[in-house]
Design a protein around this motif. Structure first.
Motif, PDB file in Angstrom:
ATOM      1  N   ILE A 105      36.467  45.330  49.799  1.00 29.67           N
ATOM      2  CA  ILE A 105      35.694  44.083  49.877  1.00 29.67           C
ATOM      3  C   ILE A 105      34.771  44.113  51.088  1.00 29.67           C
ATOM      4  O   ILE A 105      33.589  43.758  51.010  1.00 29.67           O
ATOM      5  CB  ILE A 105      36.635  42.863  49.923  1.00 29.67           C
ATOM      6  CG1 ILE A 105      37.297  42.675  48.550  1.00 29.67           C
ATOM      7  CG2 ILE A 105      35.875  41.593  50.330  1.00 29.67           C
ATOM      8  CD1 ILE A 105      38.464  41.705  48.538  1.00 29.67           C
ATOM      9  N   GLU A 106      35.304  44.568  52.217  1.00 30.45           N
ATOM     10  CA  GLU A 106      34.481  44.676  53.427  1.00 30.45           C
ATOM     11  C   GLU A 106      33.330  45.655  53.223  1.00 30.45           C
ATOM     12  O   GLU A 106      32.178  45.372  53.598  1.00 30.45           O
ATOM     13  CB  GLU A 106      35.335  45.126  54.619  1.00 30.45           C
ATOM     14  CG  GLU A 106      36.296  44.071  55.137  1.00 30.45           C
ATOM     15  CD  GLU A 106      36.989  44.510  56.421  1.00 30.45           C
ATOM     16  OE1 GLU A 106      36.284  44.696  57.422  1.00 30.45           O
ATOM     17  OE2 GLU A 106      38.225  44.674  56.410  1.00 30.45           O
ATOM     18  N   GLN A 107      33.629  46.801  52.643  1.00 30.66           N
ATOM     19  CA  GLN A 107      32.610  47.842  52.445  1.00 30.66           C
ATOM     20  C   GLN A 107      31.518  47.416  51.481  1.00 30.66           C
ATOM     21  O   GLN A 107      30.352  47.773  51.643  1.00 30.66           O
ATOM     22  CB  GLN A 107      33.275  49.127  51.939  1.00 30.66           C
ATOM     23  CG  GLN A 107      34.150  49.812  52.987  1.00 30.66           C
ATOM     24  CD  GLN A 107      35.009  50.925  52.394  1.00 30.66           C
ATOM     25  OE1 GLN A 107      35.029  51.143  51.176  1.00 30.66           O
ATOM     26  NE2 GLN A 107      35.732  51.640  53.246  1.00 30.66           N
ATOM     27  N   ALA A 108      31.878  46.621  50.477  1.00 30.68           N
ATOM     28  CA  ALA A 108      30.904  46.203  49.465  1.00 30.68           C
ATOM     29  C   ALA A 108      30.080  44.996  49.904  1.00 30.68           C
ATOM     30  O   ALA A 108      28.859  44.956  49.713  1.00 30.68           O
ATOM     31  CB  ALA A 108      31.619  45.879  48.156  1.00 30.68           C
ATOM     32  N   GLN A 109      30.734  44.021  50.525  1.00 30.61           N
ATOM     33  CA  GLN A 109      30.061  42.747  50.756  1.00 30.61           C
ATOM     34  C   GLN A 109      29.286  42.657  52.070  1.00 30.61           C
ATOM     35  O   GLN A 109      28.290  41.925  52.145  1.00 30.61           O
ATOM     36  CB  GLN A 109      31.075  41.602  50.634  1.00 30.61           C
ATOM     37  CG  GLN A 109      31.677  41.518  49.237  1.00 30.61           C
ATOM     38  CD  GLN A 109      32.415  40.218  48.966  1.00 30.61           C
ATOM     39  OE1 GLN A 109      32.146  39.192  49.573  1.00 30.61           O
ATOM     40  NE2 GLN A 109      33.353  40.257  48.035  1.00 30.61           N
ATOM     41  N   ALA A 110      29.696  43.398  53.078  1.00 33.73           N
ATOM     42  CA  ALA A 110      28.950  43.367  54.348  1.00 33.73           C
ATOM     43  C   ALA A 110      27.499  43.836  54.159  1.00 33.73           C
ATOM     44  O   ALA A 110      26.568  43.162  54.622  1.00 33.73           O
ATOM     45  CB  ALA A 110      29.661  44.203  55.404  1.00 33.73           C
ATOM     46  N   PRO A 111      27.254  44.963  53.465  1.00 29.66           N
ATOM     47  CA  PRO A 111      25.863  45.393  53.244  1.00 29.66           C
ATOM     48  C   PRO A 111      25.073  44.408  52.373  1.00 29.66           C
ATOM     49  O   PRO A 111      23.868  44.238  52.561  1.00 29.66           O
ATOM     50  CB  PRO A 111      26.015  46.742  52.528  1.00 29.66           C
ATOM     51  CG  PRO A 111      27.385  47.216  52.866  1.00 29.66           C
ATOM     52  CD  PRO A 111      28.211  45.969  52.959  1.00 29.66           C
ATOM     53  N   GLU A 112      25.762  43.754  51.424  1.00 31.09           N
ATOM     54  CA  GLU A 112      25.080  42.793  50.556  1.00 31.09           C
ATOM     55  C   GLU A 112      24.617  41.573  51.347  1.00 31.09           C
ATOM     56  O   GLU A 112      23.548  41.024  51.066  1.00 31.09           O
ATOM     57  CB  GLU A 112      25.997  42.376  49.402  1.00 31.09           C
ATOM     58  CG  GLU A 112      26.193  43.475  48.364  1.00 31.09           C
ATOM     59  CD  GLU A 112      27.130  43.098  47.232  1.00 31.09           C
ATOM     60  OE1 GLU A 112      27.151  43.834  46.232  1.00 31.09           O
ATOM     61  OE2 GLU A 112      27.841  42.076  47.350  1.00 31.09           O
ATOM     62  N   ILE A 113      25.402  41.161  52.311  1.00 26.72           N
ATOM     63  CA  ILE A 113      25.004  40.042  53.172  1.00 26.72           C
ATOM     64  C   ILE A 113      23.700  40.386  53.896  1.00 26.72           C
ATOM     65  O   ILE A 113      22.755  39.590  53.937  1.00 26.72           O
ATOM     66  CB  ILE A 113      26.111  39.707  54.199  1.00 26.72           C
ATOM     67  CG1 ILE A 113      27.321  39.089  53.496  1.00 26.72           C
ATOM     68  CG2 ILE A 113      25.579  38.756  55.274  1.00 26.72           C
ATOM     69  CD1 ILE A 113      28.537  38.935  54.388  1.00 26.72           C
ATOM     70  N   LYS A 114      23.659  41.579  54.454  1.00 24.96           N
ATOM     71  CA  LYS A 114      22.466  42.041  55.177  1.00 24.96           C
ATOM     72  C   LYS A 114      21.253  42.086  54.248  1.00 24.96           C
ATOM     73  O   LYS A 114      20.152  41.658  54.615  1.00 24.96           O
ATOM     74  CB  LYS A 114      22.726  43.432  55.775  1.00 24.96           C
ATOM     75  CG  LYS A 114      21.606  43.949  56.658  1.00 24.96           C
ATOM     76  CD  LYS A 114      21.980  45.282  57.268  1.00 24.96           C
ATOM     77  CE  LYS A 114      20.857  45.813  58.150  1.00 24.96           C
ATOM     78  NZ  LYS A 114      21.210  47.137  58.754  1.00 24.96           N
ATOM     79  N   THR A 115      21.449  42.589  53.037  1.00 27.30           N
ATOM     80  CA  THR A 115      20.361  42.683  52.059  1.00 27.30           C
ATOM     81  C   THR A 115      19.835  41.303  51.683  1.00 27.30           C
ATOM     82  O   THR A 115      18.619  41.074  51.640  1.00 27.30           O
ATOM     83  CB  THR A 115      20.850  43.414  50.791  1.00 27.30           C
ATOM     84  OG1 THR A 115      21.227  44.747  51.141  1.00 27.30           O
ATOM     85  CG2 THR A 115      19.747  43.459  49.741  1.00 27.30           C
ATOM     86  N   MET A 116      20.727  40.362  51.413  1.00 30.10           N
ATOM     87  CA  MET A 116      20.314  39.017  51.005  1.00 30.10           C
ATOM     88  C   MET A 116      19.591  38.285  52.133  1.00 30.10           C
ATOM     89  O   MET A 116      18.629  37.556  51.887  1.00 30.10           O
ATOM     90  CB  MET A 116      21.523  38.220  50.511  1.00 30.10           C
ATOM     91  CG  MET A 116      22.044  38.695  49.158  1.00 30.10           C
ATOM     92  SD  MET A 116      23.379  37.675  48.466  1.00 30.10           S
ATOM     93  CE  MET A 116      24.763  38.175  49.509  1.00 30.10           C
ATOM     94  N   LYS A 117      20.026  38.491  53.358  1.00 29.67           N
ATOM     95  CA  LYS A 117      19.318  37.888  54.494  1.00 29.67           C
ATOM     96  C   LYS A 117      17.906  38.462  54.596  1.00 29.67           C
ATOM     97  O   LYS A 117      16.955  37.742  54.914  1.00 29.67           O
ATOM     98  CB  LYS A 117      20.100  38.130  55.789  1.00 29.67           C
ATOM     99  CG  LYS A 117      21.339  37.257  55.920  1.00 29.67           C
ATOM    100  CD  LYS A 117      22.055  37.486  57.251  1.00 29.67           C
ATOM    101  CE  LYS A 117      23.240  36.536  57.401  1.00 29.67           C
ATOM    102  NZ  LYS A 117      23.973  36.749  58.686  1.00 29.67           N
ATOM    103  N   GLY A 118      17.787  39.750  54.303  1.00 35.26           N
ATOM    104  CA  GLY A 118      16.471  40.395  54.314  1.00 35.26           C
ATOM    105  C   GLY A 118      15.548  39.804  53.255  1.00 35.26           C
ATOM    106  O   GLY A 118      14.356  39.600  53.504  1.00 35.26           O
ATOM    107  N   TRP A 119      16.106  39.536  52.066  1.00 38.20           N
ATOM    108  CA  TRP A 119      15.295  38.909  51.014  1.00 38.20           C
ATOM    109  C   TRP A 119      14.757  37.565  51.480  1.00 38.20           C
ATOM    110  O   TRP A 119      13.567  37.287  51.355  1.00 38.20           O
ATOM    111  CB  TRP A 119      16.130  38.662  49.754  1.00 38.20           C
ATOM    112  CG  TRP A 119      16.579  39.887  49.032  1.00 38.20           C
ATOM    113  CD1 TRP A 119      16.068  41.154  49.123  1.00 38.20           C
ATOM    114  CD2 TRP A 119      17.651  39.967  48.077  1.00 38.20           C
ATOM    115  NE1 TRP A 119      16.751  42.002  48.296  1.00 38.20           N
ATOM    116  CE2 TRP A 119      17.730  41.311  47.637  1.00 38.20           C
ATOM    117  CE3 TRP A 119      18.549  39.040  47.555  1.00 38.20           C
ATOM    118  CZ2 TRP A 119      18.661  41.741  46.704  1.00 38.20           C
ATOM    119  CZ3 TRP A 119      19.479  39.470  46.616  1.00 38.20           C
ATOM    120  CH2 TRP A 119      19.534  40.808  46.197  1.00 38.20           C
TER     121      TRP A 119
END
Length: 219
Positions: A105-119
């Motif tokens: 969960i940590e490995q999958a969702q931490a990068p997604e948070i960063k990506t969504m903030k970038g959007w």
């Protein structure tokens, strides 16, 4: 004299033949050169078309609507709470399956948070809604699957099998909320990248729900 005359007569013919051969060779070389130039021109044309296609694709990828913005703004805190829950497993969880899923969960969702903030930054939108019911960790247990502050404090106080059971129960509810949000994005969103992430969330978290339920059934 007759032989000499014949030789003279043949000599121009040989010259003409030689000139013809040279001219033909020059034409052949010219044709080859022309083909090369044409091919080069074709390559440049292809490159320009490719560049134009990439630019157009990039523009389309940058397109977004309100559903995309809402998806990112709501999923960021949702993922952040999932990370908070997953991090609690360290030192509290006793089941190997729970520990493994917490890391995933940590490995999958931490990068997604960063990506969504970038959007959201690229769209000139705030990274959080002004008001999001249930997203402040106070209410919880809405359709989004967010936990209340009391739930989080209770989970922090657990250890061993008790923690494992509560973690599995909470994460199943949490994941189901994320899946619902992601399906809404798939249906109503416009941005290609956001819709792809939504699809990944539906697929990945649906599989994790099954794993968590399996763990819960044997605990």
């Amino acid at each position: 004299m007759t032989a000499f005359t014949r030789a003279l007569r043949h000599k121009p013919a040989r010259r003409i033949a030689a000139v013809s051969i040279v001219a033909a060779g020059a034409l052949l070389l010219s044709a080859c050169g022309g083909d090369s130039d044409d091919m080069s021109g074709m390559d440049h044309g292809s490159g320009n078309s490719s560049a134009a296609a990439n630019t157009e694709a990039g523009a389309k990828a940058g397109d977004f609507n309100d559903a995309d913005v809402t998806f990112a703004q709501m999923m960021i805190p949702h993922h952040e709470q999932a990370l908070e829950m997953a991090q609690l497993a360290d030192g509290r969880a006793s089941d190997a399956g729970i520990k493994d899923l917490a890391k995933k969960i940590e490995q999958a969702q931490a990068p997604e948070i960063k990506t969504m903030k970038g959007w959201l930054e690229s769209w000139n939108k705030p990274t959080a809604m002004a008001s999001m019911p249930g997203m402040d960790h106070g209410g919880g247990h809405g359709g989004d699957g967010m936990m209340s502050e009391g739930d989080m404090n209770e989970l922090k106080a657990m250890k061993g099998t008790e923690f494992d059971k509560m973690f599995a129960q909470m994460m199943i509810e949490h994941h189901n909320g994320a899946i619902t949000m992601a399906k809404d994005e798939q249906k109503n969103g416009k941005n290609a990248d956001a819709k792809k992430m939504a699809g990944d969330i539906v697929k990945g978290q649906s599989a994790e729900v099954k794993q968590l339920q399996s763990i819960l059934d044997r605990l």
